[in-house]
Design a protein around this motif. Structure first.
Motif, PDB file in Angstrom:
ATOM      1  N   UNK A 273       0.824  -1.211   0.000  1.00  0.00           N
ATOM      2  CA  UNK A 273       0.000   0.000   0.000  1.00  0.00           C
ATOM      3  C   UNK A 273       0.855   1.258   0.000  1.00  0.00           C
ATOM      4  N   UNK A 274       0.305   2.301  -0.597  1.00  0.00           N
ATOM      5  CA  UNK A 274       0.916   3.625  -0.537  1.00  0.00           C
ATOM      6  C   UNK A 274      -0.192   4.644  -0.279  1.00  0.00           C
ATOM      7  N   UNK A 275       0.175   5.759   0.328  1.00  0.00           N
ATOM      8  CA  UNK A 275      -0.818   6.773   0.686  1.00  0.00           C
ATOM      9  C   UNK A 275      -0.988   7.779  -0.450  1.00  0.00           C
ATOM     10  N   UNK A 276      -2.237   7.959  -0.860  1.00  0.00           N
ATOM     11  CA  UNK A 276      -2.561   8.935  -1.893  1.00  0.00           C
ATOM     12  C   UNK A 276      -3.460  10.013  -1.309  1.00  0.00           C
ATOM     13  N   UNK A 277      -3.281  11.239  -1.812  1.00  0.00           N
ATOM     14  CA  UNK A 277      -4.187  12.334  -1.463  1.00  0.00           C
ATOM     15  C   UNK A 277      -5.164  12.520  -2.606  1.00  0.00           C
ATOM     16  N   UNK A 278      -6.438  12.424  -2.306  1.00  0.00           N
ATOM     17  CA  UNK A 278      -7.478  12.522  -3.326  1.00  0.00           C
ATOM     18  C   UNK A 278      -7.844  13.996  -3.494  1.00  0.00           C
ATOM     19  N   UNK A 279      -7.506  14.566  -4.655  1.00  0.00           N
ATOM     20  CA  UNK A 279      -7.802  15.970  -4.897  1.00  0.00           C
ATOM     21  C   UNK A 279      -7.067  16.856  -3.911  1.00  0.00           C
ATOM     22  N   UNK A 280      -7.515  18.099  -3.789  1.00  0.00           N
ATOM     23  CA  UNK A 280      -7.001  19.007  -2.772  1.00  0.00           C
ATOM     24  C   UNK A 280      -8.167  19.794  -2.192  1.00  0.00           C
ATOM     25  N   UNK A 281      -7.860  20.556  -1.147  1.00  0.00           N
ATOM     26  CA  UNK A 281      -8.934  21.239  -0.416  1.00  0.00           C
ATOM     27  C   UNK A 281      -9.756  22.161  -1.314  1.00  0.00           C
ATOM     28  N   UNK A 282      -9.096  22.867  -2.238  1.00  0.00           N
ATOM     29  CA  UNK A 282      -9.815  23.799  -3.111  1.00  0.00           C
ATOM     30  C   UNK A 282     -10.736  23.071  -4.077  1.00  0.00           C
ATOM     31  N   UNK A 283     -10.263  21.931  -4.610  1.00  0.00           N
ATOM     32  CA  UNK A 283     -11.084  21.168  -5.556  1.00  0.00           C
ATOM     33  C   UNK A 283     -12.338  20.616  -4.887  1.00  0.00           C
ATOM     34  N   UNK A 284     -12.189  20.197  -3.650  1.00  0.00           N
ATOM     35  CA  UNK A 284     -13.293  19.546  -2.953  1.00  0.00           C
ATOM     36  C   UNK A 284     -14.234  20.566  -2.317  1.00  0.00           C
ATOM     37  N   UNK A 285     -13.710  21.759  -2.021  1.00  0.00           N
ATOM     38  CA  UNK A 285     -14.529  22.796  -1.370  1.00  0.00           C
ATOM     39  C   UNK A 285     -15.624  23.297  -2.301  1.00  0.00           C
ATOM     40  N   UNK A 286     -16.631  23.933  -1.723  1.00  0.00           N
ATOM     41  CA  UNK A 286     -17.726  24.506  -2.498  1.00  0.00           C
ATOM     42  C   UNK A 286     -18.435  25.577  -1.702  1.00  0.00           C
ATOM     43  N   UNK A 287     -19.439  26.188  -2.292  1.00  0.00           N
ATOM     44  CA  UNK A 287     -20.236  27.200  -1.607  1.00  0.00           C
ATOM     45  C   UNK A 287     -21.706  26.807  -1.636  1.00  0.00           C
ATOM     46  N   UNK A 288     -22.385  27.057  -0.537  1.00  0.00           N
ATOM     47  CA  UNK A 288     -23.821  26.766  -0.475  1.00  0.00           C
ATOM     48  C   UNK A 288     -24.564  28.016  -0.019  1.00  0.00           C
ATOM     49  N   UNK A 289     -25.818  28.131  -0.455  1.00  0.00           N
ATOM     50  CA  UNK A 289     -26.626  29.323  -0.147  1.00  0.00           C
ATOM     51  C   UNK A 289     -27.040  29.331   1.323  1.00  0.00           C
ATOM     52  N   UNK A 316      -6.428   3.217  -9.322  1.00  0.00           N
ATOM     53  CA  UNK A 316      -7.102   3.516 -10.587  1.00  0.00           C
ATOM     54  C   UNK A 316      -8.600   3.733 -10.399  1.00  0.00           C
ATOM     55  N   UNK A 317      -9.155   3.233  -9.314  1.00  0.00           N
ATOM     56  CA  UNK A 317     -10.610   3.279  -9.109  1.00  0.00           C
ATOM     57  C   UNK A 317     -11.000   4.162  -7.913  1.00  0.00           C
ATOM     58  N   UNK A 318     -10.099   5.016  -7.481  1.00  0.00           N
ATOM     59  CA  UNK A 318     -10.347   5.862  -6.319  1.00  0.00           C
ATOM     60  C   UNK A 318     -11.169   7.087  -6.723  1.00  0.00           C
ATOM     61  N   UNK A 319     -12.334   7.261  -6.121  1.00  0.00           N
ATOM     62  CA  UNK A 319     -13.219   8.395  -6.436  1.00  0.00           C
ATOM     63  C   UNK A 319     -13.829   8.948  -5.156  1.00  0.00           C
ATOM     64  N   UNK A 320     -14.447  10.122  -5.287  1.00  0.00           N
ATOM     65  CA  UNK A 320     -15.140  10.696  -4.144  1.00  0.00           C
ATOM     66  C   UNK A 320     -16.407  11.408  -4.615  1.00  0.00           C
ATOM     67  N   UNK A 321     -17.378  11.509  -3.713  1.00  0.00           N
ATOM     68  CA  UNK A 321     -18.640  12.214  -3.973  1.00  0.00           C
ATOM     69  C   UNK A 321     -18.863  13.191  -2.829  1.00  0.00           C
TER      70      UNK A 321
END
Length: 425
Positions: A273-289, A316-321
């Motif tokens: 195993x190796x440690x991967x960082x999925x995306x970064x804080x800016x990519x995952x962040x968002x704004x809500x009303x 290869x199959x690592x994703x997030x929602x």
């Protein structure tokens, strides 16, 4: 012909057995060979379980209990605070540093004594210092267990001496360790091999504290954590090691080969195993009303980095929602949970991370004025109604006087406004 058929049949069976042995040997070498009654290997970054056997079986944890004790001590802070050793703390048996009644040490000195040579008396002294009594500290321990969402742990003392009602699991202990290792003070203490603390009654002698965790000297990258033993619990160790960005936690409970178990699991983890960082804080962040807020939206960001240990194939199959709440109402405090980020490998859910507000959002002033005005109008209307009812009630109580008064008023009006019809002769 029959002899030839028999020969070919025997040859096929022998070949099959040979292939089976080869495949079985390969599988055995690919996974850890452990002897603990319960074992687990966990990824520190994500809490993902990489290997386990009987990891949810309730067992006596012995001095692995002290990981929770140490966690609460560092979380409560003020480690320079002096502690006066009670007679009760000094009387706790078995593994001790021979604390004496009325001796004074700091919380930090006692923490080293608890975590390195596994001193039971130091644990009790810390419990009394942090919570006022051992019983109150035990309540804190079990509340912290609940906060971590753990279901199979119950503590009845801060040190781990055997009790039928004192138990935990390999999984729960790995999760407690994961939380504790997030604190740099805890990590520094459990990775220390040797230190010295005072011995008040012996002017020319100090207490030399040696870490009982042999993993620190036997395994490359080892950073702790804690050993344990009682007759009922057997040999137990929680170990942790770091290589590059990957930190792994290994637990073996009641094992005759406890350090071999840890090395087998850690080798398996680092080799596969190796440690991967999925995306970064800016990519995952968002704004809500935001409804009724001084700002129309609020930025929402992950509470922690999306890091996870994966194999090359899994990468290869690592994703997030990301799921955000809709239509949140002001006020909002920084750190409020307003969504989640779910991490998946193919269709397998790996981890859930809270998405939190990055700022405070107060109620919009015009909204406040409307609320105040409405309240004032409502209050005014209520007072008018109350006063009207009061007048009617008073009038009812004095209705006789009112009747007489009205008669006098009517007579006065008649005398002054009706024309005089007297005739003169």
């Amino acid at each position: 012909m029959k002899k030839l058929a028999r020969f070919l049949c025997c040859l096929m069976i022998a070949t099959s057995l040979l292939l089976f042995d080869i495949n079985f040997a390969y599988a055995s070498s690919d996974f850890p060979n452990t002897n603990g009654k319960a074992v687990i290997l966990m990824d520190f970054s994500s809490g993902r379980v990489l290997y386990e056997r009987n990891s949810n079986q309730q067992l006596p944890p012995a001095s692995l209990t002290k990981i929770m004790t140490g966690l609460l001590v560092v979380e409560n802070g003020n480690l320079d605070q002096k502690v006066i050793i009670s007679e009760y703390a000094a009387s706790i048996p078995e593994s001790t540093v021979y604390l004496e009644p009325n001796e004074i040490l700091t919380r930090m000195e006692l923490l080293y004594a608890a975590m390195l040579p596994s001193a039971n008396d130091a644990c009790t002294a810390l419990a009394e210092s942090i919570a006022g009594s051992e019983a109150a500290f035990i309540n804190k321990m079990n509340r912290r267990v609940q906060q971590l969402g753990l279901k199979n742990t119950n503590f009845v003392n801060p040190h781990g001496l055997h009790d039928q009602e004192h138990y935990s699991t390999a999984y729960d202990l790995a999760m407690i360790t994961r939380e504790a290792l997030k604190n740099p003070v805890f990590t520094e203490v459990v990775s220390t091999k040797r230190t010295v603390i005072p011995w008040e009654s012996r002017e020319d002698e100090d207490r030399i504290l040696l870490n009982q965790n042999r993993l620190l000297s036997r395994y490359e990258g080892a950073i702790g954590v804690k050993t344990g033993y009682t007759k009922q619990a057997g040999n137990c160790v929680v170990g942790a090691a770091q290589r590059g960005s990957t930190i792994l936690i290994a637990v073996s409970m009641n094992s005759p080969t406890v350090y071999d178990d840890l090395q087998q699991m850690l080798d398996y983890g680092f080799n596969n195993y190796k440690t991967l960082t999925v995306g970064n804080a800016e990519e995952i962040s968002g704004e809500i009303k935001v409804k009724g807020g001084e700002f129309p939206t609020v930025k929402v960001e992950p509470k922690e980095e999306l890091k996870v240990a994966v194999t090359d194939e899994e990468a290869l199959y690592l994703t997030y929602i990301v799921n955000f709440e809709s239509g949140v109402q002001a006020p909002i405090k920084k750190g409020d949970v307003l969504g989640t980020c779910e991490l998946y490998i193919k269709d397998n859910h790996i981890k859930s991370i809270d998405m939190i507000a990055s700022q405070n959002i107060d109620i919009k002033q015009s909204v406040i004025k409307t609320i105040v005005s409405s309240s004032q109008e409502s209050l005014s209307s209520k007072w008018s109604t109350i006063l009207g009812l009061a007048v009617l009630f008073i009038g009812y109580l004095n209705r006789k006087k009112l009747e007489d008064g009205l008669k006098r008023v009517l007579l006065y009006l008649l005398r002054n406004h009706i024309p005089n019809q007297t005739k003169k002769f």
